[in-house]
Design an enzyme around this catalytic site. Structure first.
Site, PDB file in Angstrom:
ATOM      1  N   LEU A  32      41.970  30.722  40.794  1.00  0.00           N
ATOM      2  CA  LEU A  32      41.410  32.054  40.946  1.00  0.00           C
ATOM      3  C   LEU A  32      42.065  32.689  42.163  1.00  0.00           C
ATOM      4  O   LEU A  32      42.350  32.002  43.159  1.00  0.00           O
ATOM      5  CB  LEU A  32      39.889  32.004  41.159  1.00  0.00           C
ATOM      6  N   ASP A  33      42.305  33.988  42.111  1.00  0.00           N
ATOM      7  CA  ASP A  33      42.850  34.685  43.267  1.00  0.00           C
ATOM      8  C   ASP A  33      41.927  34.501  44.462  1.00  0.00           C
ATOM      9  O   ASP A  33      40.721  34.302  44.319  1.00  0.00           O
ATOM     10  CB  ASP A  33      43.014  36.182  42.969  1.00  0.00           C
ATOM     11  N   ARG A  34      42.506  34.605  45.639  1.00  0.00           N
ATOM     12  CA  ARG A  34      41.747  34.373  46.870  1.00  0.00           C
ATOM     13  C   ARG A  34      40.505  35.261  46.954  1.00  0.00           C
ATOM     14  O   ARG A  34      39.440  34.820  47.393  1.00  0.00           O
ATOM     15  CB  ARG A  34      42.656  34.628  48.082  1.00  0.00           C
ATOM     16  N   LEU A  35      40.600  36.522  46.542  1.00  0.00           N
ATOM     17  CA  LEU A  35      39.492  37.455  46.679  1.00  0.00           C
ATOM     18  C   LEU A  35      38.473  37.364  45.537  1.00  0.00           C
ATOM     19  O   LEU A  35      37.493  38.092  45.537  1.00  0.00           O
ATOM     20  CB  LEU A  35      40.021  38.891  46.778  1.00  0.00           C
ATOM     21  N   VAL A  36      38.735  36.504  44.564  1.00  0.00           N
ATOM     22  CA  VAL A  36      37.861  36.391  43.399  1.00  0.00           C
ATOM     23  C   VAL A  36      36.912  35.212  43.574  1.00  0.00           C
ATOM     24  O   VAL A  36      37.316  34.132  43.998  1.00  0.00           O
ATOM     25  CB  VAL A  36      38.686  36.206  42.110  1.00  0.00           C
TER      26      VAL A  36
END
Length: 314
Positions: free
Chosen positions: A96-100
């Protein structure tokens, strides 16, 4: 600075301390040890949801990368699980992307990880995201089938227009996303996002293409974003100069929130202000004074939504 680094033993030749007047010979190896400050992440817990013999399922909070990358090493899901739960080794089945935020599946062996990855590639496992977008999203299902070009130099993706990308040097890849509105308050909408393909920033750029960008995604709120490569900063940092996420009245005077969102973390070769206190669960002998990890509590990007980040995986 270089003289001090040599005297302190941070600059070595063939792994040995040398004098500042030492003349380096041909084929010798010069090593420069740096004191690295990891960028802080929000202090939300990485929750272990299910711990089986060969599979681990956890909840990843926003702002924490999945595994070591870039300036992150300990402030990662893998690092936190090892330090705070003694779970290692772990093999990510997907990312998952860091901000997700959302669910993550780890395998406890390389063979099991390969098996599960094959299931993901065969679409036997499906992922669904929830995003908060600007405006009233259409009530009926919206399918965006538009090729995407990714410019790694700028850290952004673009939708092809009339069969070509904005930058002629890049060729678009087929991309398709299905969106379904969950609810709306007239200003924002919560949208279910299902990937048919998996391209870099696909959901973010397709929502921008649909006219409903993610509410606090500075990189795609505006199509006019300064060049990150020309300014020598990250893509999000470049975007923050022209576009700021909406803030509620309770946070308008919170200077810490703004500073923490835009601060550029750098490597300080001679740090004299960092306490030599290794965080709980880490080997002091392993890291010594070379690494100091920080996890802090603070507001996320979004101030008017039940989710602290710009997208969430269910």
């Amino acid at each position: 600075m270089t003289t001090i680094a040599v005297k302190c033993g941070r600059i070595r030749v063939d792994d040995k301390m040398v004098h500042t007047s030492y003349v380096v010979q041909s084929s010798q190896k010069i090593s420069h040890f740096l004191h690295r400050h990891e960028p802080p992440v929000l202090a939300g817990d990485v929750l272990v949801l299910q711990n089986e013999a060969d599979i681990l399922t956890v909840y990843k909070p926003a702002s924490v990368p999945v595994h070591p990358c870039g300036q992150y090493r300990k402030n990662t899901v893998v690092g936190i699980l090892q330090a705070e739960h003694g779970l290692a080794p772990l093999y990510p089945v997907h990312r998952l992307d860091r901000l997700v935020s959302g669910l993550l599946i780890f395998a406890k062996s390389a063979d099991k990880a390969d098996f599960l990855r094959q299931q993901v590639e065969a679409r036997l496992l499906q992922k669904e995201y929830i995003a908060k977008v600007i405006g009233v999203f259409p009530e009926k299902e919206v399918v965006i089938d538009a090729n995407i070009c990714y410019n790694a130099r700028e850290g952004r993706s673009f939708v092809e227009i009339n069969g070509s990308c904005i930058d002629k040097a890049f060729k678009g890849k087929t991309a398709c996303t299905k969106f379904t509105r969950i609810n709306t308050n007239g200003k924002y909408s919560l949208v279910s996002c299902k990937l048919v393909t998996g391209r870099t920033h696909q959901i973010r750029v397709h929502l921008q293409c649909a006219g409903h960008p993610i509410a606090n995604d500075m990189l795609y709120l505006s199509e006019d974003v300064p060049s990150r490569s020309a300014n020598g900063v990250g893509a999000d940092r470049a975007a923050s100069g022209t576009c700021k996420p909406p803030m509620s009245n309770s946070h308008k005077d919170d200077s810490f929130a703004e500073d923490s969102a835009s601060e550029e973390f750098s490597i300080d070769p001679m740090c004299t202000n960092c306490p030599n206190l290794p965080p709980k669960g880490y080997d002091e002998d392993e890291e010594g004074i070379w690494l100091h990890c920080v996890r802090y509590s603070g507001p996320g990007w979004c101030y008017e939504c039940p989710f602290p980040d710009w997208a969430h995986l269910c």
